[in-house]
Design a protein around this motif. Structure first.
Motif, PDB file in Angstrom:
ATOM      1  N   GLY A  63      -9.719 -11.988   6.683  1.00 26.14           N
ATOM      2  CA  GLY A  63      -8.630 -11.193   7.224  1.00 26.14           C
ATOM      3  C   GLY A  63      -8.577  -9.814   6.580  1.00 26.14           C
ATOM      4  N   LEU A  64      -9.010  -9.727   5.310  1.00 27.56           N
ATOM      5  CA  LEU A  64      -9.023  -8.426   4.637  1.00 27.56           C
ATOM      6  C   LEU A  64      -9.989  -7.457   5.306  1.00 27.56           C
ATOM      7  CD1 LEU A  64      -8.886  -9.226   0.811  1.00 27.56           C
ATOM      8  CD2 LEU A  64      -7.134  -8.142   2.216  1.00 27.56           C
ATOM      9  N   GLN A  65     -11.114  -7.975   5.790  1.00 33.47           N
ATOM     10  CA  GLN A  65     -12.073  -7.102   6.467  1.00 33.47           C
ATOM     11  C   GLN A  65     -11.608  -6.768   7.880  1.00 33.47           C
ATOM     12  OE1 GLN A  65     -15.819  -9.155   5.995  1.00 33.47           O
ATOM     13  NE2 GLN A  65     -16.088  -8.364   3.925  1.00 33.47           N
ATOM     14  N   LEU A  66     -10.864  -7.675   8.505  1.00 34.28           N
ATOM     15  CA  LEU A  66     -10.362  -7.447   9.859  1.00 34.28           C
ATOM     16  C   LEU A  66      -9.204  -6.450   9.877  1.00 34.28           C
ATOM     17  CD1 LEU A  66     -10.360  -8.185  12.877  1.00 34.28           C
ATOM     18  CD2 LEU A  66      -8.907 -10.162  12.291  1.00 34.28           C
ATOM     19  N   GLU A 134      -7.020 -19.709 -12.313  1.00 32.94           N
ATOM     20  CA  GLU A 134      -6.517 -18.740 -11.336  1.00 32.94           C
ATOM     21  C   GLU A 134      -6.994 -17.324 -11.667  1.00 32.94           C
ATOM     22  OE1 GLU A 134      -2.321 -20.649  -9.839  1.00 32.94           O
ATOM     23  OE2 GLU A 134      -2.415 -19.817 -11.861  1.00 32.94           O
ATOM     24  N   MET A 135      -7.060 -16.997 -12.952  1.00 34.54           N
ATOM     25  CA  MET A 135      -7.550 -15.673 -13.337  1.00 34.54           C
ATOM     26  C   MET A 135      -9.023 -15.522 -12.955  1.00 34.54           C
ATOM     27  SD  MET A 135      -5.590 -15.085 -16.954  1.00 34.54           S
ATOM     28  CE  MET A 135      -6.383 -13.536 -17.277  1.00 34.54           C
ATOM     29  N   GLU A 136      -9.797 -16.592 -13.158  1.00 36.61           N
ATOM     30  CA  GLU A 136     -11.200 -16.556 -12.760  1.00 36.61           C
ATOM     31  C   GLU A 136     -11.304 -16.367 -11.250  1.00 36.61           C
ATOM     32  OE1 GLU A 136     -15.214 -19.198 -13.353  1.00 36.61           O
ATOM     33  OE2 GLU A 136     -13.413 -20.255 -12.661  1.00 36.61           O
ATOM     34  N   ARG A 137     -10.488 -17.115 -10.501  1.00 34.81           N
ATOM     35  CA  ARG A 137     -10.489 -17.019  -9.040  1.00 34.81           C
ATOM     36  C   ARG A 137     -10.136 -15.600  -8.599  1.00 34.81           C
ATOM     37  NH1 ARG A 137      -6.590 -17.221  -5.112  1.00 34.81           N
ATOM     38  NH2 ARG A 137      -4.969 -17.786  -6.565  1.00 34.81           N
ATOM     39  N   GLU A 138      -9.116 -15.014  -9.214  1.00 33.50           N
ATOM     40  CA  GLU A 138      -8.723 -13.651  -8.852  1.00 33.50           C
ATOM     41  C   GLU A 138      -9.827 -12.648  -9.172  1.00 33.50           C
ATOM     42  OE1 GLU A 138      -4.912 -12.306 -10.188  1.00 33.50           O
ATOM     43  OE2 GLU A 138      -3.935 -14.165  -9.545  1.00 33.50           O
ATOM     44  N   HIS A 139     -10.493 -12.822 -10.303  1.00 31.23           N
ATOM     45  CA  HIS A 139     -11.577 -11.912 -10.676  1.00 31.23           C
ATOM     46  C   HIS A 139     -12.732 -12.031  -9.682  1.00 31.23           C
ATOM     47  CE1 HIS A 139     -14.169  -9.412 -13.051  1.00 31.23           C
ATOM     48  NE2 HIS A 139     -15.063 -10.388 -13.157  1.00 31.23           N
ATOM     49  N   ILE A 140     -13.109 -13.255  -9.364  1.00 29.31           N
ATOM     50  CA  ILE A 140     -14.181 -13.454  -8.382  1.00 29.31           C
ATOM     51  C   ILE A 140     -13.766 -12.863  -7.046  1.00 29.31           C
ATOM     52  CG2 ILE A 140     -15.414 -15.200  -7.027  1.00 29.31           C
ATOM     53  CD1 ILE A 140     -15.536 -16.903  -9.606  1.00 29.31           C
ATOM     54  N   GLN A 141     -12.514 -13.083  -6.651  1.00 33.26           N
ATOM     55  CA  GLN A 141     -12.017 -12.547  -5.382  1.00 33.26           C
ATOM     56  C   GLN A 141     -12.094 -11.021  -5.364  1.00 33.26           C
ATOM     57  OE1 GLN A 141     -10.943 -13.995  -2.464  1.00 33.26           O
ATOM     58  NE2 GLN A 141     -10.966 -11.882  -1.799  1.00 33.26           N
ATOM     59  N   ARG A 142     -11.694 -10.391  -6.451  1.00 28.27           N
ATOM     60  CA  ARG A 142     -11.709  -8.925  -6.521  1.00 28.27           C
ATOM     61  C   ARG A 142     -13.145  -8.398  -6.400  1.00 28.27           C
ATOM     62  NH1 ARG A 142      -9.133  -8.393 -10.926  1.00 28.27           N
ATOM     63  NH2 ARG A 142     -10.895  -8.130 -12.310  1.00 28.27           N
ATOM     64  N   VAL A 143     -14.072  -9.012  -7.129  1.00 34.45           N
ATOM     65  CA  VAL A 143     -15.475  -8.578  -7.076  1.00 34.45           C
ATOM     66  C   VAL A 143     -16.060  -8.858  -5.694  1.00 34.45           C
ATOM     67  CG1 VAL A 143     -17.764  -8.871  -8.100  1.00 34.45           C
ATOM     68  CG2 VAL A 143     -15.750  -8.837  -9.576  1.00 34.45           C
ATOM     69  N   LEU A 144     -15.713  -9.990  -5.102  1.00 36.15           N
ATOM     70  CA  LEU A 144     -16.176 -10.327  -3.752  1.00 36.15           C
ATOM     71  C   LEU A 144     -15.667  -9.292  -2.744  1.00 36.15           C
ATOM     72  CD1 LEU A 144     -17.772 -12.526  -2.219  1.00 36.15           C
ATOM     73  CD2 LEU A 144     -15.622 -13.732  -1.896  1.00 36.15           C
ATOM     74  N   ASN A 145     -14.408  -8.884  -2.881  1.00 36.90           N
ATOM     75  CA  ASN A 145     -13.852  -7.842  -2.000  1.00 36.90           C
ATOM     76  C   ASN A 145     -14.563  -6.507  -2.196  1.00 36.90           C
ATOM     77  OD1 ASN A 145     -11.986  -9.545  -0.812  1.00 36.90           O
ATOM     78  ND2 ASN A 145     -10.368  -9.014  -2.257  1.00 36.90           N
ATOM     79  N   GLU A 146     -14.870  -6.174  -3.441  1.00 41.63           N
ATOM     80  CA  GLU A 146     -15.558  -4.916  -3.728  1.00 41.63           C
ATOM     81  C   GLU A 146     -16.942  -4.877  -3.082  1.00 41.63           C
ATOM     82  OE1 GLU A 146     -15.654  -4.652  -7.989  1.00 41.63           O
ATOM     83  OE2 GLU A 146     -13.498  -4.233  -8.137  1.00 41.63           O
ATOM     84  N   ASP A 148     -17.626  -6.420  -0.188  1.00 40.40           N
ATOM     85  CA  ASP A 148     -17.426  -6.732   1.236  1.00 40.40           C
ATOM     86  C   ASP A 148     -17.876  -8.141   1.616  1.00 40.40           C
ATOM     87  OD1 ASP A 148     -16.295  -4.231   1.849  1.00 40.40           O
ATOM     88  OD2 ASP A 148     -18.294  -3.349   1.994  1.00 40.40           O
ATOM     89  N   GLY A 149     -17.618  -9.108   0.738  1.00 36.65           N
ATOM     90  CA  GLY A 149     -17.927 -10.495   1.035  1.00 36.65           C
ATOM     91  C   GLY A 149     -19.379 -10.888   0.838  1.00 36.65           C
TER      92      GLY A 149
END
Length: 177
Positions: A63-66, A134-146, A148-149
């Protein structure tokens, strides 16, 4: 006389959307429902919407990319991001990409409607400190967003084997929101 404003609901959970659509209709708000980005873009090309409720995880689609694509097609569309697994990283990223608000499921219809009315308030994110996982998940999520998946690029940036990252993402399939 102009046609009443219609909302666009984008969520891969059809049952949730139908319940939400009926609840909105009881409040005098009509809504069209789609389960993926392609259908949403096709619908936006044919009609105008005043508001959009966008789930972050659309059965593998982000959804972030959409979100920015929807805004490119209809710049005056107010988009509220809805997620089952909220994080500060995804809230910040959603707002950065143009969302007017960010709410965590479960959410009552009144909260959803109010989410569009109180646009100047802070996003609805948790207040207690996150766990290490959760911090690990957020970090992975942030890097994944950077990246573009892109899982390979994300694994390289995290200095992690690609398979390890895939296992982590698979174990918590909602991480990709």
């Amino acid at each position: 006389m102009s046609e009443p404003a219609t909302w666009l609901l984008i969520d891969d959970d059809e049952t949730f959307m139908q319940v939400l659509q009926r609840s909105l209709l009881r409040r005098g708000i009509s809504a069209d429902c789609v389960t993926n980005g392609n259908d949403a873009l096709a619908l936006l090309a044919s009609r105008r919407f005043s508001k959009c409720v966008l789930d972050l995880n659309l059965a593998g689609e982000s959804g972030l990319q959409l979100l920015p694509v929807l805004l490119d097609q209809q710049p005056d569309l107010d988009i509220l991001v809805l997620t089952g697994y909220g994080s500060i990283a995804s809230a910040v990223e959603a707002m950065r990409r143009g969302a007017v608000n960010y709410l965590c499921k479960p959410v009552a219809v009144d909260q959803l409607v109010a989410g569009f009315e109180r646009l100047d308030q802070v996003p609805d994110v948790r207040k207690e400190p996150p766990s290490v996982e959760e911090m690990e998940r957020e970090h992975i999520q942030r890097v994944l967003n950077e990246h573009d998946g892109n899982i390979s690029a994300t694994a390289r940036a995290l200095n992690m084997h690609r398979r390890t990252l895939q296992r982590k993402l698979q174990k918590h399939s909602r991480w990709r929101e």
